[in-house]
Design a protein around this motif. Structure first.
Motif, PDB file in Angstrom:
ATOM      1  N   ALA A   1       8.892 -29.763  -2.556  1.00 44.07           N
ATOM      2  CA  ALA A   1       9.249 -30.119  -3.598  1.00 44.07           C
ATOM      3  C   ALA A   1       7.778 -29.006  -4.003  1.00 44.07           C
ATOM      4  N   ALA A   2       7.140 -28.954  -3.357  1.00 42.28           N
ATOM      5  CA  ALA A   2       5.698 -28.014  -3.816  1.00 42.28           C
ATOM      6  C   ALA A   2       6.227 -26.824  -3.691  1.00 42.28           C
ATOM      7  N   ILE A   3       6.004 -26.559  -2.322  1.00 47.47           N
ATOM      8  CA  ILE A   3       7.316 -25.242  -2.025  1.00 47.47           C
ATOM      9  C   ILE A   3       8.043 -24.749  -4.044  1.00 47.47           C
ATOM     10  N   SER A   4       8.634 -25.589  -4.046  1.00 44.81           N
ATOM     11  CA  SER A   4       8.902 -24.716  -5.247  1.00 44.81           C
ATOM     12  C   SER A   4       8.409 -24.454  -6.796  1.00 44.81           C
ATOM     13  N   MET A   5       7.409 -25.022  -6.876  1.00 43.55           N
ATOM     14  CA  MET A   5       6.354 -25.014  -7.543  1.00 43.55           C
ATOM     15  C   MET A   5       5.273 -23.782  -7.495  1.00 43.55           C
ATOM     16  N   LEU A   6       5.038 -23.559  -6.410  1.00 45.16           N
ATOM     17  CA  LEU A   6       3.804 -22.718  -5.842  1.00 45.16           C
ATOM     18  C   LEU A   6       4.272 -21.403  -7.432  1.00 45.16           C
TER      19      LEU A   6
ATOM     20  N   HIS B   1      -2.668 -25.653   5.737  1.00 48.16           N
ATOM     21  CA  HIS B   1      -1.488 -26.056   4.769  1.00 48.16           C
ATOM     22  C   HIS B   1      -1.954 -26.650   3.616  1.00 48.16           C
ATOM     23  N   ARG B   2      -3.879 -27.466   3.419  1.00 54.18           N
ATOM     24  CA  ARG B   2      -3.495 -27.275   2.345  1.00 54.18           C
ATOM     25  C   ARG B   2      -3.844 -26.757   1.379  1.00 54.18           C
ATOM     26  N   THR B   3      -4.342 -25.400   1.581  1.00 52.19           N
ATOM     27  CA  THR B   3      -4.985 -23.954   1.112  1.00 52.19           C
ATOM     28  C   THR B   3      -3.207 -23.735   0.159  1.00 52.19           C
ATOM     29  N   LEU B   4      -2.305 -24.085   1.333  1.00 54.89           N
ATOM     30  CA  LEU B   4      -0.972 -23.288   1.056  1.00 54.89           C
ATOM     31  C   LEU B   4      -0.852 -24.564  -0.353  1.00 54.89           C
ATOM     32  N   PHE B   5      -0.576 -26.044  -0.385  1.00 52.56           N
ATOM     33  CA  PHE B   5       0.402 -26.628  -1.216  1.00 52.56           C
ATOM     34  C   PHE B   5      -0.669 -26.921  -2.080  1.00 52.56           C
ATOM     35  N   GLN B   6      -1.718 -27.131  -2.047  1.00 49.51           N
ATOM     36  CA  GLN B   6      -2.767 -27.311  -3.261  1.00 49.51           C
ATOM     37  C   GLN B   6      -2.505 -26.031  -4.773  1.00 49.51           C
ATOM     38  N   ALA B   7      -1.914 -25.317  -4.355  1.00 44.83           N
ATOM     39  CA  ALA B   7      -1.508 -24.255  -5.464  1.00 44.83           C
ATOM     40  C   ALA B   7       0.062 -24.867  -6.126  1.00 44.83           C
ATOM     41  N   CYS B   8      -0.326 -25.528  -5.704  1.00 45.69           N
ATOM     42  CA  CYS B   8       1.289 -25.761  -6.583  1.00 45.69           C
ATOM     43  C   CYS B   8       1.390 -26.792  -7.611  1.00 45.69           C
ATOM     44  N   GLY B   9      -0.302 -27.286  -7.808  1.00 43.95           N
ATOM     45  CA  GLY B   9      -0.973 -27.814  -9.319  1.00 43.95           C
ATOM     46  C   GLY B   9      -0.555 -28.658  -9.549  1.00 43.95           C
ATOM     47  N   ASN B  10      -0.057 -29.453  -8.567  1.00 46.75           N
ATOM     48  CA  ASN B  10       0.800 -30.524  -8.935  1.00 46.75           C
ATOM     49  C   ASN B  10      -0.602 -31.825  -8.053  1.00 46.75           C
ATOM     50  N   THR B  11      -1.739 -33.021  -8.755  1.00 44.28           N
ATOM     51  CA  THR B  11      -2.591 -33.120  -7.806  1.00 44.28           C
ATOM     52  C   THR B  11      -1.859 -34.345  -7.180  1.00 44.28           C
ATOM     53  N   TYR B  12      -1.090 -34.970  -7.786  1.00 47.66           N
ATOM     54  CA  TYR B  12      -0.484 -35.708  -6.853  1.00 47.66           C
ATOM     55  C   TYR B  12       0.213 -35.712  -5.818  1.00 47.66           C
TER      56      TYR B  12
ATOM     57  N   ILE C   1       5.550 -15.123   1.052  1.00 56.10           N
ATOM     58  CA  ILE C   1       4.845 -15.131  -0.082  1.00 56.10           C
ATOM     59  C   ILE C   1       4.859 -14.078  -0.331  1.00 56.10           C
ATOM     60  N   ARG C   2       4.632 -12.935   0.360  1.00 59.91           N
ATOM     61  CA  ARG C   2       4.134 -11.732  -0.627  1.00 59.91           C
ATOM     62  C   ARG C   2       4.983 -11.194  -0.534  1.00 59.91           C
ATOM     63  N   ASP C   3       6.209 -11.600  -0.092  1.00 64.38           N
ATOM     64  CA  ASP C   3       7.802 -10.596  -0.885  1.00 64.38           C
ATOM     65  C   ASP C   3       8.347 -11.849  -1.670  1.00 64.38           C
ATOM     66  N   GLU C   4       7.466 -12.711  -1.891  1.00 65.92           N
ATOM     67  CA  GLU C   4       8.013 -13.978  -3.247  1.00 65.92           C
ATOM     68  C   GLU C   4       9.236 -13.837  -3.055  1.00 65.92           C
ATOM     69  N   ASP C   5       9.319 -14.567  -1.585  1.00 71.95           N
ATOM     70  CA  ASP C   5      11.249 -14.831  -1.082  1.00 71.95           C
ATOM     71  C   ASP C   5      11.069 -16.067  -0.888  1.00 71.95           C
ATOM     72  N   ARG C   6      11.136 -17.080  -2.139  1.00 62.84           N
ATOM     73  CA  ARG C   6      10.893 -18.782  -1.628  1.00 62.84           C
ATOM     74  C   ARG C   6      12.015 -19.495  -0.867  1.00 62.84           C
ATOM     75  N   GLU C   7      12.925 -19.072  -1.593  1.00 65.32           N
ATOM     76  CA  GLU C   7      13.743 -19.781  -0.371  1.00 65.32           C
ATOM     77  C   GLU C   7      13.705 -19.492   0.861  1.00 65.32           C
ATOM     78  N   ARG C   8      13.351 -18.502   1.850  1.00 66.58           N
ATOM     79  CA  ARG C   8      12.636 -18.571   2.869  1.00 66.58           C
ATOM     80  C   ARG C   8      11.110 -18.872   3.439  1.00 66.58           C
TER      81      ARG C   8
END
Length: 229
Positions: free
Chosen positions: A106-111, A150-161, A201-208
């Motif tokens: 879910a977080a990956i989908s919001m990054l 992992h915290r740096t990665l997922f914090q960027a999802c923007g949803n604090t909860y 992330i650099r390649d903007e490949d969310r699915e990968r």
């Protein structure tokens, strides 16, 4: 009692409470580290007297720490027997990791993709520190920098909860991950997968990226289940 005396009494109570809280946090962090690094094992007893001596504190402080360790899923208290390092049966392990996958995807989908340069730079810096710790086989640093990655990665999802819940379930898994973190091959693989995540992330490949995160969860779970059986 004068107003000044009341103020001093209140200040003293606040300091005492703050000191107790700091010691409790230190105990929890240290025991958590001991569990993840394999110094303490599932079902091993956490003896209050030994902890009082180790941390130079009173029994009520140790009990507060044990209560907190229980609340985060790293310890369990059994009536008339004491406190023990939590041992998760296979069904609970499967449930925890199922929740981790749901939350992290879910977080990956919001990054934000394309990634903000500041976030990507920070992620790369943390990865470099984690990589250096793996090379040095500094397990304590590996543990902390893995959390940081992992915290740096997922914090960027923007949803604090969502971010807080991801961290909560990741912490529950610390008592499951201890086998993987002491294995050199597993550490090297985790480091490689972190780099692949950055590349996605650099390649903007969310699915990968989603697929990599899903696969990244499996080794520690599978090792624990194999050992449990």
């Amino acid at each position: 009692m004068t107003r000044t005396a009341q103020s001093l009494t209140s200040h003293g109570a606040d300091l005492k409470s703050h000191n107790t809280s700091s010691v409790v946090e230190e105990i929890v962090a240290t025991i958590e580290e001991d569990i993840v690094l394999g110094r303490l094992h599932p079902r091993e007893r956490l003896v209050e007297e030994s902890m009082m001596e180790r941390f130079d504190c009173k029994r009520h402080v140790v009990r507060q720490a044990l209560f907190q360790l229980e609340s985060i899923g790293l310890a369990e208290r059994i009536k008339n027997r004491g406190a023990f390092v939590r041992s998760y049966p296979p069904a609970e392990v499967e449930d925890i990791y199922a929740m981790r996958e749901i939350l992290e995807l879910a977080a990956i989908s919001m990054l934000p993709l394309p990634a903000h340069s500041k976030w990507l730079t920070e992620l790369e810096e943390v990865h470099q520190q984690h990589s250096a710790a793996v090379e040095a086989h500094d397990l304590r640093q590996v543990f902390h920098m893995n959390i940081a990655f992992h915290r740096t990665l997922f914090q960027a999802c923007g949803n604090t909860y969502l971010y807080a819940t991801i961290n909560e379930f990741a912490q529950k898994a610390h008592g499951i991950r201890f086998i993987a973190i002491t294995d050199r091959e597993a550490l090297a693989q985790a480091r490689h997968e972190h780099q692949l995540m950055i590349d996605a992330i650099r390649d903007e490949d969310r699915e990968r990226l989603a697929a990599l995160c899903r696969e990244h969860l499996l080794p520690s779970k599978n090792r624990y289940l194999k050992l449990y059986s």
